[in-house]
Design a protein around this motif. Structure first.
Motif, PDB file in Angstrom:
ATOM      1  N   LEU A  20       0.832  -1.206   0.000  1.00  0.00           N
ATOM      2  CA  LEU A  20       0.000   0.000   0.000  1.00  0.00           C
ATOM      3  C   LEU A  20       0.864   1.254   0.000  1.00  0.00           C
ATOM      4  N   THR A  21       1.970   1.209   0.750  1.00  0.00           N
ATOM      5  CA  THR A  21       2.881   2.351   0.798  1.00  0.00           C
ATOM      6  C   THR A  21       3.534   2.567  -0.558  1.00  0.00           C
ATOM      7  N   ARG A  22       4.055   1.476  -1.158  1.00  0.00           N
ATOM      8  CA  ARG A  22       4.662   1.593  -2.488  1.00  0.00           C
ATOM      9  C   ARG A  22       3.632   2.013  -3.537  1.00  0.00           C
ATOM     10  N   GLY A  23       2.385   1.646  -3.313  1.00  0.00           N
ATOM     11  CA  GLY A  23       1.327   1.989  -4.250  1.00  0.00           C
ATOM     12  C   GLY A  23       1.119   3.486  -4.396  1.00  0.00           C
ATOM     13  N   ARG A  24       1.614   4.247  -3.441  1.00  0.00           N
ATOM     14  CA  ARG A  24       1.517   5.710  -3.538  1.00  0.00           C
ATOM     15  C   ARG A  24       2.428   6.251  -4.631  1.00  0.00           C
ATOM     16  N   CYS A  25       3.444   5.460  -4.979  1.00  0.00           N
ATOM     17  CA  CYS A  25       4.380   5.841  -6.038  1.00  0.00           C
ATOM     18  C   CYS A  25       4.383   4.706  -7.062  1.00  0.00           C
ATOM     19  N   PRO A  26       3.544   4.819  -8.087  1.00  0.00           N
ATOM     20  CA  PRO A  26       3.390   3.722  -9.045  1.00  0.00           C
ATOM     21  C   PRO A  26       4.695   3.211  -9.646  1.00  0.00           C
ATOM     22  N   ALA A  27       5.647   4.091  -9.924  1.00  0.00           N
ATOM     23  CA  ALA A  27       6.920   3.646 -10.507  1.00  0.00           C
ATOM     24  C   ALA A  27       7.673   2.751  -9.527  1.00  0.00           C
ATOM     25  N   LEU A  28       7.674   3.113  -8.261  1.00  0.00           N
ATOM     26  CA  LEU A  28       8.321   2.292  -7.239  1.00  0.00           C
ATOM     27  C   LEU A  28       7.609   0.956  -7.093  1.00  0.00           C
ATOM     28  N   PHE A  29       6.302   0.999  -7.072  1.00  0.00           N
ATOM     29  CA  PHE A  29       5.515  -0.222  -6.940  1.00  0.00           C
ATOM     30  C   PHE A  29       5.790  -1.172  -8.100  1.00  0.00           C
ATOM     31  N   CYS A  30       5.752  -0.658  -9.312  1.00  0.00           N
ATOM     32  CA  CYS A  30       5.986  -1.497 -10.493  1.00  0.00           C
ATOM     33  C   CYS A  30       7.418  -2.010 -10.524  1.00  0.00           C
ATOM     34  N   GLY A  31       8.360  -1.186 -10.128  1.00  0.00           N
ATOM     35  CA  GLY A  31       9.760  -1.619 -10.074  1.00  0.00           C
ATOM     36  C   GLY A  31       9.962  -2.749  -9.084  1.00  0.00           C
TER      37      GLY A  31
END
Length: 82
Positions: A20-31
């Motif tokens: 959920l935290t990474r989901g705030r930054c889509p590029a980080l989440f996808c990476g």
């Protein structure tokens, strides 16, 4: 990301806060997902060893949630509990 969260919730029973935290930054989440997929797809390292290393890293970090889900994942993948 909602669809991915749904799949994760189905697999592990909930959506980890880290997702959920990474989901705030889509590029980080996808990476992070791509990184995990590369590790999972690596055939030169046995699944049992990858699962054990994930569990040990979780333990060393002190994350009991991660310890629980890596242990559960190991059981689902047929890793011996010993």
């Amino acid at each position: 990301m909602g669809a991915i969260f749904g799949v994760v919730a189905d697999l592990v029973g909930s959506v980890p806060i880290a997702f959920l935290t990474r989901g705030r930054c889509p590029a980080l989440f996808c990476g992070a997902l791509e990184f995990s997929a590369e590790i999972a797809g690596c055939t030169s390292v046995p699944t049992e060893l990858k699962t054990l290393m994930s569990h040990l890293a979780s333990s060393a970090y002190g994350c009991r949630f991660c310890e629980a889900h890596t242990a559960h994942t190991g059981v689902r993948r047929g890793v011996d509990a010993e």
